[in-house]
Design an enzyme around this catalytic site. Sequence first.
Site, PDB file in Angstrom:
ATOM      1  N   LYS A 225      -7.703  -4.474   8.974  1.00 22.98           N
ATOM      2  CA  LYS A 225      -8.120  -4.124   7.611  1.00 22.98           C
ATOM      3  C   LYS A 225      -7.727  -2.677   7.353  1.00 22.98           C
ATOM      4  CE  LYS A 225     -10.361  -3.846   3.669  1.00 22.98           C
ATOM      5  NZ  LYS A 225      -9.855  -4.536   2.452  1.00 22.98           N
TER       6      LYS A 225
ATOM      7  N   CYS B 183      -3.238  -0.505  -2.840  1.00 25.64           N
ATOM      8  CA  CYS B 183      -4.564  -1.092  -3.078  1.00 25.64           C
ATOM      9  C   CYS B 183      -4.918  -0.966  -4.552  1.00 25.64           C
ATOM     10  CB  CYS B 183      -5.639  -0.407  -2.248  1.00 25.64           C
ATOM     11  SG  CYS B 183      -7.291  -0.999  -2.694  1.00 25.64           S
TER      12      CYS B 183
HETATM   13  C1  DHB Z   1      -8.145  -3.779  -0.969  1.00 29.78           C
HETATM   14  C2  DHB Z   1      -7.275  -4.582  -1.652  1.00 29.78           C
HETATM   15  C3  DHB Z   1      -5.934  -4.451  -1.438  1.00 29.78           C
HETATM   16  O1  DHB Z   1      -5.030  -5.227  -2.079  1.00 29.78           O
HETATM   17  C4  DHB Z   1      -5.481  -3.513  -0.541  1.00 29.78           C
HETATM   18  O2  DHB Z   1      -4.179  -3.386  -0.347  1.00 29.78           O
HETATM   19  C5  DHB Z   1      -6.351  -2.716   0.145  1.00 29.78           C
HETATM   20  C6  DHB Z   1      -7.686  -2.853  -0.075  1.00 29.78           C
HETATM   21  C7  DHB Z   1      -9.579  -3.885  -1.219  1.00 29.78           C
HETATM   22  O3  DHB Z   1      -9.980  -4.103  -2.367  1.00 29.78           O
HETATM   23  O4  DHB Z   1     -10.349  -3.707  -0.261  1.00 29.78           O
END
Ligand code: DHB
Length: 314
Positions: free
Chosen positions: A48, A133
């Site tokens: 993540k 993101c």
């Molecule tokens: C999140 C969503 C994304 O598309 C990303 O690249 C990184 C984080 C999120 O909302 O946590």
Amino acid sequence: MQTKVSLQSELAGIHFDNLMMNAAGVRCSSVVDLNKIMVSSAGGAITKSATIEPREGNESPRMQGLPLGSINSMGLPNHGFDYYLDYVMKQQEAGNNNIIMSIAGTSIDENIEMLHRLQASDFDGLVELNLSCPNVKGKPQVGYDFDAVDQVLTEAFSFYNKRLGIKLPPYFDLTQFDQIAAVLNKFPLAYVNSINSIGNGLVIDPETEAVIIKPKGGFGGIGGEYVKPTALANVRAFRLRLNPEIGIIGTGGIKSGMDVFEHVLCGADLVQIGTAFGPEGPAIFERISRELEEIMDQKGYKSLDEFRGKLKTL
Ligand code: DHB
């Protein structure tokens, strides 16, 4: 009949027994979830996206499955940089190089700080800088500001000398591909990962006449089947424009062996699975591997190299 096709691949000099892994964000926030991917048929895993400090993320409901995909506005909930660096270091110490550490600072300074810490660490594997993101309130997607991409990569490569890839948002205009590729080709990038979710879509429940996720008035990143043509276009457009030394991870809309086949035809070296991995879990990598092997077997391909990037035009 036993298939003898190989799903092995290579990215930035690192060998992968299977070209598939999870997409950052889906079922990869905890050590428990990451370990489940590592013992599956996937060729590796990505963590993540980390910020320096742990984050709770946005308010719930913040993710919803849809008939043809998903919408999410998670807001970067994660255990923080040290947690993920510790995990990838342990993998490296155990001899596993198929782990990617994803970082997504909410500012250029935060990204540079994390890269300094990675440079100073003993971690020698792949790092993915997420410039896409769409869900942190008030923060633009860096990937849509080409000068900002240039600036962060210039700063990063002034000191960072390990393997660095970037995750990009989808682009939609051919001039955007020309412009961003010209920026990226200036740097010794290990790879480009396309695409992140299509940012800020809006899904409505007509029954309740309301949006279906809470953050940002219901706006969120779209993934799944909805985004596959856009993902294929981005992989293809980048493969046609990027220096051959820059690898490509294809992400977006994969839920079958045929979807992987198409991504590889467009030029993907590895592929990542997000939306479909959510409900199906780690068993998805075995199912899709079998489907892809069958397709390759029927077509007479024994390795991915035989058709990678060889999409025909009319
Ligand atoms: C999140 C969503 C994304 O598309 C990303 O690249 C990184 C984080 C999120 O909302 O946590």
